[in-house]
Write an enzyme that holds these catalytic residues in place. Structure first.
Site, PDB file in Angstrom:
ATOM      1  N   GLY A  85       0.808  -1.211   0.000  1.00 24.54           N
ATOM      2  CA  GLY A  85       0.000   0.000   0.000  1.00 24.54           C
ATOM      3  C   GLY A  85       0.838   1.256   0.000  1.00 24.54           C
TER       4      GLY A  85
ATOM      5  N   ASP B 233       5.008   5.414 -11.579  1.00 25.66           N
ATOM      6  CA  ASP B 233       4.639   6.557 -12.415  1.00 25.66           C
ATOM      7  C   ASP B 233       3.126   6.678 -12.532  1.00 25.66           C
ATOM      8  OD1 ASP B 233       7.338   6.983 -12.838  1.00 25.66           O
ATOM      9  OD2 ASP B 233       7.379   5.865 -14.723  1.00 25.66           O
TER      10      ASP B 233
ATOM     11  N   LYS C 153      -1.486  -4.495 -17.531  1.00 26.40           N
ATOM     12  CA  LYS C 153      -1.175  -4.408 -18.960  1.00 26.40           C
ATOM     13  C   LYS C 153       0.334  -4.311 -19.150  1.00 26.40           C
ATOM     14  CE  LYS C 153      -5.347  -1.625 -19.782  1.00 26.40           C
ATOM     15  NZ  LYS C 153      -5.804  -0.270 -20.196  1.00 26.40           N
TER      16      LYS C 153
END
Length: 307
Positions: A226, A253, A286
């Site tokens: 977290g 990012d 992804k």
């Protein structure tokens, strides 16, 4: 919604996946290769833009074909290209990224290239933009003297500086004192403060170091555990969303871009961190960095489902 800016790096990501990461002297046969836009600054700006922020990107590239990777991506996404500096001497930066396809762990080498050559005059040319911004997000992949000049400019106009301390380079106390918020991961937090961040108590100690230097809010990302937040006398770990990660490259990012977008909308820091966690959780499902950043409707749907 307030205008915000990202001042930082662009590099072309050259990513290869293989059954395991090579050890010294070993050649490993890879399973795939992909080239695309990247760099911490650019990744964070795209994440914020796709999340709905009114965000301006400031970076520097060369005149080579790699520069077109960024310019074409910005055009495709509808991002303003008005504040991209061009170097006639340095090449566009690159990142060599190796990803273990079994564990999703990665190894990265950055060659900053042009974005390590930002001049005083180029920084001064964006003063009117900084003057209009509520927040500016920085990283440490560009030449530090350019970062320092931007921070002074931001402080002059009351624009709050969010400093993502990656990749770690030594910073002066004076520089840190001008940052409103810092967002290191646990490794960078230890490199800056000397405190190994392993739990809530050690995170509090690291946060105390930053606050002693003049930083107002401290956000430390802890990977799957977290995000630790220290703000206005409240300190706690906001849990991460559990997902099946495919590629963790760019997760930090994604988080920083999401944080910037949420803050630009006036969310408080706690809600902004939850929003950023959701963006990061979607991104790691992804492949790639910039291409993996989710759209706003995906983030909203994810949060609605998880809440």
């Amino acid at each position: 919604m307030k205008k915000v800016a990202v001042f930082g790096s662009f590099v072309v990501d050259l990513m290869a996946r293989s059954p395991h990461l090579p050890v010294a002297g070993e050649t490993v046969k890879g399973s795939m290769f992909k080239m695309g836009p990247g760099g911490k600054g650019f990744n964070q700006c795209v994440a914020a833009h796709k999340a709905g922020a009114d965000v301006v990107m400031m970076t520097k590239v060369g005149t080579d074909s790699f520069a077109n990777v960024m310019l074409d991506t910005m055009k495709e996404l509808g991002m303003t290209r008005d504040h991209i500096f061009i170097s006639n001497d340095a090449e566009t930066g690159i990142a060599l990224i190796l990803v273990d396809e079994n564990t999703s762990q990665n190894e990265i080498i950055i060659v900053p290239g042009a974005c390590n050559t930002i001049t005083e005059a180029e920084v001064d040319s964006v003063e009117s933009v900084i003057r209009e911004c509520e927040y500016v997000l920085l990283q440490l992949e560009v030449n530090q003297d350019a970062n320092e000049r931007i921070v002074d400019m931001a402080n002059k106009y009351g624009c709050k500086v969010i400093m993502n301390t990656a990749p770690y380079v030594p910073m002066t106390d004076e520089f840190l004192s001008k940052c409103y918020m810092v967002t290191p991961n646990e490794v960078e937090a230890e490199e800056v403060t000397g405190v190994a961040v392993t739990d809530l108590e050690t995170a509090k100690k690291a946060a105390a170091y930053f606050r002693e230097k003049g930083v107002t809010d401290v956000v430390i990302t802890l990977g799957s555990r977290g995000v630790f937040v220290s703000s206005q006398g409240k300190e706690m770990i906001v849990p991460a969303y559990k997902v099946d990660a495919v590629d963790t490259t760019g997760a930090g990012d994604a988080f920083n871009g999401g944080l910037l977008a949420a803050l630009s909308e006036g969310k408080d820091l706690w809600d902004a961190v939850k929003f950023a966690n959701a963006l990061a959780a979607l991104s790691v499902q992804k492949l790639g960095t910039t291409p993996s950043m989710p759209l706003r409707e995906e983030i909203d749907a994810f949060l609605a489902q998880r809440e």
